[in-house]
Design an enzyme around this catalytic site. Sequence first.
Site, PDB file in Angstrom:
ATOM      1  CB  CYS A 115      -1.040  -0.082   1.284  1.00  0.00           C
ATOM      2  SG  CYS A 115      -2.376  -1.225   1.368  1.00  0.00           S
ATOM      3  CG  HIS A 256      -3.329   3.089   1.969  1.00  0.00           C
ATOM      4  ND1 HIS A 256      -3.250   2.631   0.360  1.00  0.00           N
ATOM      5  CD2 HIS A 256      -3.455   2.339   3.045  1.00  0.00           C
ATOM      6  CE1 HIS A 256      -4.040   1.817   0.304  1.00  0.00           C
ATOM      7  NE2 HIS A 256      -3.960   1.110   1.275  1.00  0.00           N
ATOM      8  CG  ASN A 286      -6.753  -1.459   0.682  1.00  0.00           C
ATOM      9  OD1 ASN A 286      -5.936  -0.475  -0.128  1.00  0.00           O
ATOM     10  ND2 ASN A 286      -6.114  -0.998   1.992  1.00  0.00           N
TER      11      ASN A 286
HETATM   12  O1  UT7 Z   1      -4.132  -1.161   3.098  1.00  0.00           O
HETATM   13  C1  UT7 Z   1      -3.005  -2.206   3.667  1.00  0.00           C
HETATM   14  C2  UT7 Z   1      -2.813  -1.722   5.504  1.00  0.00           C
HETATM   15  N1  UT7 Z   1      -4.305  -2.327   5.910  1.00  0.00           N
HETATM   16  C3  UT7 Z   1      -5.090  -2.175   7.445  1.00  0.00           C
HETATM   17  O2  UT7 Z   1      -4.953  -0.899   6.636  1.00  0.00           O
HETATM   18  C4  UT7 Z   1      -6.471  -2.432   7.677  1.00  0.00           C
HETATM   19  C5  UT7 Z   1      -6.051  -2.305   8.756  1.00  0.00           C
HETATM   20  N2  UT7 Z   1      -7.159  -2.916   9.747  1.00  0.00           N
HETATM   21  C6  UT7 Z   1      -8.257  -2.898   9.487  1.00  0.00           C
HETATM   22  O3  UT7 Z   1      -8.957  -2.305   8.640  1.00  0.00           O
HETATM   23  C7  UT7 Z   1      -9.949  -3.618  10.632  1.00  0.00           C
HETATM   24  O4  UT7 Z   1      -9.109  -4.160  11.240  1.00  0.00           O
HETATM   25  C8  UT7 Z   1     -10.913  -4.458   9.746  1.00  0.00           C
HETATM   26  C9  UT7 Z   1     -11.685  -3.889   8.765  1.00  0.00           C
HETATM   27  C10 UT7 Z   1      -9.764  -4.985   8.957  1.00  0.00           C
HETATM   28  C11 UT7 Z   1     -11.084  -5.237  11.046  1.00  0.00           C
HETATM   29  O5  UT7 Z   1     -11.847  -4.438  11.787  1.00  0.00           O
HETATM   30  P1  UT7 Z   1     -11.852  -4.536  13.646  1.00  0.00           P
HETATM   31  O6  UT7 Z   1     -12.355  -3.721  13.633  1.00  0.00           O
HETATM   32  O7  UT7 Z   1     -10.475  -4.583  13.457  1.00  0.00           O
HETATM   33  O8  UT7 Z   1     -12.022  -6.501  13.519  1.00  0.00           O
HETATM   34  P2  UT7 Z   1     -11.358  -7.237  13.894  1.00  0.00           P
HETATM   35  O9  UT7 Z   1     -11.147  -8.017  12.760  1.00  0.00           O
HETATM   36  O10 UT7 Z   1     -11.357  -7.255  15.353  1.00  0.00           O
HETATM   37  O11 UT7 Z   1     -12.991  -8.659  14.089  1.00  0.00           O
HETATM   38  C12 UT7 Z   1     -14.359  -8.223  14.685  1.00  0.00           C
HETATM   39  C13 UT7 Z   1     -15.184  -8.795  14.790  1.00  0.00           C
HETATM   40  C14 UT7 Z   1     -14.744 -10.511  14.535  1.00  0.00           C
HETATM   41  O12 UT7 Z   1     -16.051 -11.181  15.093  1.00  0.00           O
HETATM   42  P3  UT7 Z   1     -15.225 -11.864  16.718  1.00  0.00           P
HETATM   43  O13 UT7 Z   1     -14.117 -13.051  17.235  1.00  0.00           O
HETATM   44  O14 UT7 Z   1     -15.364 -10.717  17.703  1.00  0.00           O
HETATM   45  O15 UT7 Z   1     -16.861 -12.771  16.712  1.00  0.00           O
HETATM   46  C15 UT7 Z   1     -14.534 -10.955  12.988  1.00  0.00           C
HETATM   47  O16 UT7 Z   1     -14.882 -12.156  12.752  1.00  0.00           O
HETATM   48  O17 UT7 Z   1     -15.386  -8.978  12.942  1.00  0.00           O
HETATM   49  C16 UT7 Z   1     -15.686 -10.500  12.502  1.00  0.00           C
HETATM   50  N3  UT7 Z   1     -16.135 -10.231  11.532  1.00  0.00           N
HETATM   51  C17 UT7 Z   1     -16.689  -9.907  10.561  1.00  0.00           C
HETATM   52  N4  UT7 Z   1     -18.400  -9.433  10.936  1.00  0.00           N
HETATM   53  C18 UT7 Z   1     -18.876  -8.840   9.717  1.00  0.00           C
HETATM   54  C19 UT7 Z   1     -14.447  -9.874  10.387  1.00  0.00           C
HETATM   55  N5  UT7 Z   1     -14.491  -9.542   8.906  1.00  0.00           N
HETATM   56  C20 UT7 Z   1     -16.795  -9.041   9.054  1.00  0.00           C
HETATM   57  C21 UT7 Z   1     -17.017  -8.795   8.205  1.00  0.00           C
HETATM   58  N6  UT7 Z   1     -18.704  -8.659   8.177  1.00  0.00           N
HETATM   59  N7  UT7 Z   1     -16.764  -8.613   6.687  1.00  0.00           N
END
Ligand code: UT7
Length: 332
Positions: A115, A256, A286
């Site tokens: 990225c 980004h 993204n």
């Molecule tokens: O571009 C390169 C760099 N990349 C980034 O900068 C990305 C950085 N990370 C992020 O943007 C975020 O971490 C994400 C958007 C990828 C995820 O958001 P989050 O608030 O960190 O969620 P999480 O990974 O902590 O997941 C929270 C919950 C989980 O369920 P449990 O374990 O709490 O039951 C996931 O399984 O959300 C669940 N989850 C979803 N639920 C519904 C993960 N993806 C989804 C989804 N829909 N698509």
Amino acid sequence: MATRRAVITAVSHYAPPDVYTNAHFESYMDTTDEWIQTRTGIKERRFAKADVATSDLALPAAQDCIAQRGIDKSEIGCIIFATVTPDYMFPATACVLQHKLGIPNAWGFDLSAACSGFLYALETARRIVESDGAKFVLVCGADKMTTIINPNERATAILFGDAGAAVLVEGVENTDVGIIDSVLQVDGAGGQALYMPAGGSVMPPSHETVEKNLHYAHQDGQAVFKSAVTRMSEVCAQIMERNNLTGDDIRWLAPHQANLRIIGATAQRMGIDISKVMINIERYGNTTAATIPMCLSEWQKAGKINYGDNVILAAFGGGFTWGSMYMKWGIK
Ligand code: UT7
């Protein structure tokens, strides 16, 4: 102090026409439009068709840049192509694009910084034109992320889109505009928080790697999120401090586009009002190396960015790679 500055003198982008809203994912996996919008800010993204390669995503943008600047293709001395989804492992996508464009006298190469790829490519182009290695460098940032994202893994499938963008970086004598400063970094310790395990020399392709989905990008979202917020705002603060800039001096932040919450947190730590931040993540998701030049191109086309404006670019991505760049906008 360099008398020759690197100036972006043309910018363009290409987003493939097929739009996939969050409803697309709701239709086949356990997710909701509400979750996606709240956690990421994304409403829709574009996916390229199967017969479109990454070079094809950059091609229209590169052609438009050459037309905008009205130069002969032979004046382009170098092509730098930032991507993590190259057409082939080799030859470089820069070579494929050179052939498609019919540029006669250039050298070129691909640059892999995820990225942060566009930022790294821009810095490299800056060094080339400042040292008179070329009058014009064509810098492309393009990724067909759908080729490395598992459509059935909800944590990553909803995040990414396909797109391409390009700029012309030109060496201009005695000018006040152009690229002024940059801070770029890598930290390989974060490598496995965002990477594609198989397909390289560590784990060459095999039936097993395909069966185990190891040719898809894997991400520890929370680890990347935390590092992105901290490190992107650190380098932005550094660049502001050493150029005596306050939030009020900055006209645009072009970050980004990985997550609206990361963008908001970075702007807040920099003391920049959100109205001065380029944001288009809601429409494209993204697009990796394409996000920053896509923002610049859209803002230029809409007449929202003006000659001489103070602009800060900022990125964070796989590697880890990250950085910030300060420029005065150079397109009239
Ligand atoms: O571009 C390169 C760099 N990349 C980034 O900068 C990305 C950085 N990370 C992020 O943007 C975020 O971490 C994400 C958007 C990828 C995820 O958001 P989050 O608030 O960190 O969620 P999480 O990974 O902590 O997941 C929270 C919950 C989980 O369920 P449990 O374990 O709490 O039951 C996931 O399984 O959300 C669940 N989850 C979803 N639920 C519904 C993960 N993806 C989804 C989804 N829909 N698509």
